[in-house]
Write a protein that holds these residues in place. Structure first.
Motif, short mmCIF file in Angstrom:
data_model
loop_
_atom_site.label_atom_id
_atom_site.label_comp_id
_atom_site.label_asym_id
_atom_site.label_seq_id
_atom_site.Cartn_x
_atom_site.Cartn_y
_atom_site.Cartn_z
N ASN A 90 12.53 17.98 13.44
CA ASN A 90 11.42 17.17 13.92
C ASN A 90 10.24 18.00 14.43
OD1 ASN A 90 12.74 14.67 13.38
ND2 ASN A 90 13.93 14.93 15.26
N HIS A 91 10.17 19.24 14.00
CA HIS A 91 9.03 20.09 14.36
C HIS A 91 7.84 19.68 13.51
CE1 HIS A 91 6.48 23.64 14.77
NE2 HIS A 91 7.22 23.98 15.83
N PRO A 92 6.71 19.27 14.12
CA PRO A 92 5.58 18.73 13.36
C PRO A 92 5.09 19.64 12.23
CG PRO A 92 5.26 18.37 15.71
CD PRO A 92 6.47 19.25 15.57
N GLU A 93 4.99 20.94 12.47
CA GLU A 93 4.48 21.84 11.44
C GLU A 93 5.41 21.90 10.24
OE1 GLU A 93 3.15 26.51 10.84
OE2 GLU A 93 3.62 25.76 12.86
N LYS A 94 6.72 21.96 10.50
CA LYS A 94 7.68 21.98 9.40
C LYS A 94 7.71 20.65 8.66
CE LYS A 94 11.05 25.58 10.40
NZ LYS A 94 12.50 25.90 10.50
N MET A 95 7.59 19.55 9.38
CA MET A 95 7.60 18.24 8.73
C MET A 95 6.40 18.08 7.82
SD MET A 95 9.11 15.72 11.72
CE MET A 95 9.57 14.40 10.58
N GLU A 96 5.26 18.64 8.23
CA GLU A 96 4.07 18.58 7.39
C GLU A 96 4.29 19.37 6.10
OE1 GLU A 96 0.53 17.35 6.07
OE2 GLU A 96 1.39 16.73 8.00
N ARG B 110 0.85 -1.18 0.00
CA ARG B 110 0.00 0.00 0.00
C ARG B 110 0.89 1.24 0.00
NH1 ARG B 110 -4.23 0.75 4.81
NH2 ARG B 110 -2.30 1.19 5.94
N LEU B 111 0.60 2.14 -0.90
CA LEU B 111 1.41 3.35 -1.01
C LEU B 111 1.35 4.17 0.27
CD1 LEU B 111 0.56 4.46 -4.66
CD2 LEU B 111 2.78 3.66 -3.84
N SER B 112 2.47 4.79 0.60
CA SER B 112 2.56 5.63 1.77
C SER B 112 1.85 6.96 1.52
CB SER B 112 4.03 5.91 2.09
OG SER B 112 4.63 6.62 1.02
N PRO B 113 1.60 7.76 2.57
CA PRO B 113 0.96 9.06 2.37
C PRO B 113 1.70 9.94 1.36
CG PRO B 113 0.97 8.50 4.70
CD PRO B 113 1.80 7.45 4.00
N THR B 114 3.03 9.98 1.43
CA THR B 114 3.78 10.82 0.51
C THR B 114 3.59 10.40 -0.94
OG1 THR B 114 5.46 11.26 2.20
CG2 THR B 114 6.10 11.65 -0.07
N LEU C 261 4.43 18.15 2.09
CA LEU C 261 3.63 18.76 1.02
C LEU C 261 4.50 19.14 -0.17
CD1 LEU C 261 1.25 21.05 3.13
CD2 LEU C 261 0.61 19.00 1.85
N ILE C 262 5.71 19.60 0.09
CA ILE C 262 6.63 19.95 -0.99
C ILE C 262 7.04 18.71 -1.78
CG2 ILE C 262 8.93 20.84 -1.51
CD1 ILE C 262 8.58 22.75 0.89
N THR C 263 7.31 17.62 -1.06
CA THR C 263 7.65 16.37 -1.75
C THR C 263 6.49 15.88 -2.61
OG1 THR C 263 9.15 15.73 0.03
CG2 THR C 263 8.43 13.99 -1.45
N ARG C 264 5.28 15.99 -2.08
CA ARG C 264 4.11 15.55 -2.85
C ARG C 264 3.96 16.37 -4.13
NH1 ARG C 264 -0.86 13.85 1.18
NH2 ARG C 264 0.39 13.37 3.03
N TRP C 265 4.25 17.67 -4.05
CA TRP C 265 4.20 18.47 -5.28
C TRP C 265 5.16 17.92 -6.31
CZ3 TRP C 265 7.95 21.05 -7.97
CH2 TRP C 265 7.52 21.87 -9.03
N HIS C 266 6.36 17.57 -5.91
CA HIS C 266 7.33 17.00 -6.85
C HIS C 266 6.80 15.71 -7.46
CE1 HIS C 266 10.13 19.78 -4.80
NE2 HIS C 266 10.85 19.69 -5.91
N LEU C 267 6.19 14.88 -6.63
CA LEU C 267 5.65 13.62 -7.14
C LEU C 267 4.45 13.83 -8.06
CD1 LEU C 267 6.07 11.52 -3.90
CD2 LEU C 267 7.14 11.01 -6.09
#
Length: 462
Positions: free
Chosen positions: A347-353, A71-75, A357-363
């Motif tokens: 490891n700051h949750p807001e920055k990690m989110e 199953r594909l990951s969220p990213t 999102l930036i990685t998903r744009w690339h994908l």
């Protein structure tokens, strides 16, 4: 060094391939073409290598499950509709990207496709260790296409020195290397990229004469001579080698029989796409600074797809950004900053989110290119069936700069020689070069190994 690259790229290559459009017609898929260079159906196998800077959210990349039962990951959700057309490859590592001493990015970018140690330098005596895999493929096909390879991207060449680590920023700008000391400069302008390949073949174009009747090198010979006088001996040799490579391409482009043959074989479907892409390029206006880069990215991908479809070239690289890219992604909903800064998320949750999102744009852009290839019919299949397209970053997590378990997706079926639709997790620190060994064997190179490869990857060959 900086001045040399600007002149050679913008002036010496401008328009060098304007009359290059060759569709690979079904009539060409004869029994004589069923060798290792071709798919099982007799079509050429195209290769593309896409680089994303700054790594990924490490906890959201890896899918659940192994093999076809995964199953594909969220990213990776932007690739959900392409699940059967991709391989997700885990635990691959470019061991020579581990540099003894400080380095966050450069030794993980310049050698992504060479898998060899780079030379640490703050000057222009750059060295990637050897030829990159895309150029090995380009050399293999060089007598079958007019352009051996295409190098595209979004960012200009970086210059100067990163004082934090003592590396020249030139290493940030190239993943394609003709040899250990000669990086191939990328084209970032959609207009120049399109015209170089297709200007003379756009229906209705008033300029139908061969734009290479006079050598582009002759047109800028004085500039080249002046530049050469200001370079050191090693750079003079590099420049002369670069000019000679352009001369060899021009000879092929200016061959009357080649031009006549190419012009006579442009299909109606390709003409229709040429008109569409040319119009989009014409309407595109380059704007810098925190703007939505999606349109430009997709224009470049449209041109790459046309190049593969027309068989103008079978090899391409694309850099979404230079290494250490700090592109502002605030055009994305939920993102309020720049890529490199956000990748150091601590490891700051807001920055990690936001990082995710930036990685998903690339994908999403990667998926756009795969969809483009999948929508082009070729024989009984599609162009994606006869392609291999890698998406990768040179490090796992931008916060730790880890080069282990690289984020890698391989799209396309490689001439139906690749078993897609799998998530494969290998032994820890399996050489990335093993993937390239498999790749070269898929397109017909009789090569047992590459760089630090221990052999081809298991489980991916059909």
């Amino acid at each position: 060094m900086n001045k040399k690259w600007q002149i050679s790229r913008r002036k010496m290559l401008k328009g060098v391939g304007a009359a290059i459009a060759l569709p690979f017609l079904e009539a060409m898929a004869s029994p004589l073409n069923l060798g290792g260079n071709y798919s099982k159906d007799g079509f050429p196998i195209r290769s593309a290598f896409m680089f994303m800077p700054n790594g990924v959210h490490p906890g959201r990349w890896t899918p659940e499950g192994i093999g076809r039962d995964f199953r594909l990951s969220p990213t990776l959700t932007p690739l959900a509709h392409l699940k059967d057309d991709i391989l997700v490859l885990g635990q691959l590592m470019n061991k020579h990207s581990i540099f003894q001493g400080a380095d966050g990015h450069y030794a993980k970018t310049a050698n992504l496709l060479t898998c060899l140690p780079i030379q640490k330098t703050a000057g222009d005596n750059i060295n990637s260790g050897g030829i990159s895999v895309d150029q090995i493929l380009a050399n293999h096909f060089k007598n079958e296409t007019l352009f051996p390879s295409l190098e595209y991207g979004l960012d200009r060449i970086q210059t100067g020195v990163d004082i934090n680590v003592g590396f020249t920023r030139l290493y940030a700008s190239s993943i394609s290397w003709k040899n250990a000391t000669t990086p191939l400069s990328k084209e970032i302008d959609p207009r120049l990229a399109f015209d170089r390949l297709f200007k003379s073949f756009v229906p209705g174009n008033s300029s139908q004469e061969n734009p290479h009747k006079s050598s582009i090198l002759d047109a800028v010979l004085q500039d080249a001579k002046s530049l050469k006088n200001n370079l050191g001996r090693s750079d003079q040799d590099k420049l002369e080698e670069y000019l000679e490579s352009i001369r060899s391409i021009e000879k092929r482009v200016n061959n009357p029989s080649n031009l006549k043959d190419f012009a006579s074989k442009i299909t109606p479907d390709i003409k229709k796409e040429l008109i569409r892409v040319n119009q989009n390029v014409e309407e595109y206006v380059e704007v810098y600074g925190g703007v939505n880069i999606t349109e430009k990215t997709r224009l470049m991908f449209d041109i790459m797809a046309l190049a593969f479809w027309s068989d103008a070239s079978r090899v391409a690289t694309f850099m979404f950004g230079n290494s250490v890219s700090n592109r502002n992604f605030s055009f994305l909903e939920g993102v309020s900053g720049a890529h490199h800064s956000i990748s150091h998320h601590m490891n700051h949750p807001e920055k990690m989110e936001q990082y995710d999102l930036i990685t998903r744009w690339h994908l999403e852009q990667y998926a756009y290119f795969l969809d483009k290839l999948k929508g082009i019919k070729e024989g009984n299949g599609t162009l994606l069936d006869n392609s291999l397209v890698m998406f990768a970053s040179g490090l796992r997590d931008g916060n730790r700069h880890s080069p282990r378990d690289l984020p890698i997706v391989l799209g396309g079926h490689g001439g139906n020689k690749i078993k897609t639709g799998q998530n494969l997790i290998y032994e820890e620190n399996t050489p990335l070069a093993n993937l390239y060994t498999s790749w070269m064997q898929t397109v017909g190179l009789e090569q047992e190994t590459f760089a630090d490869s221990t052999g081809p990857l298991d489980f991916i060959m059909a």
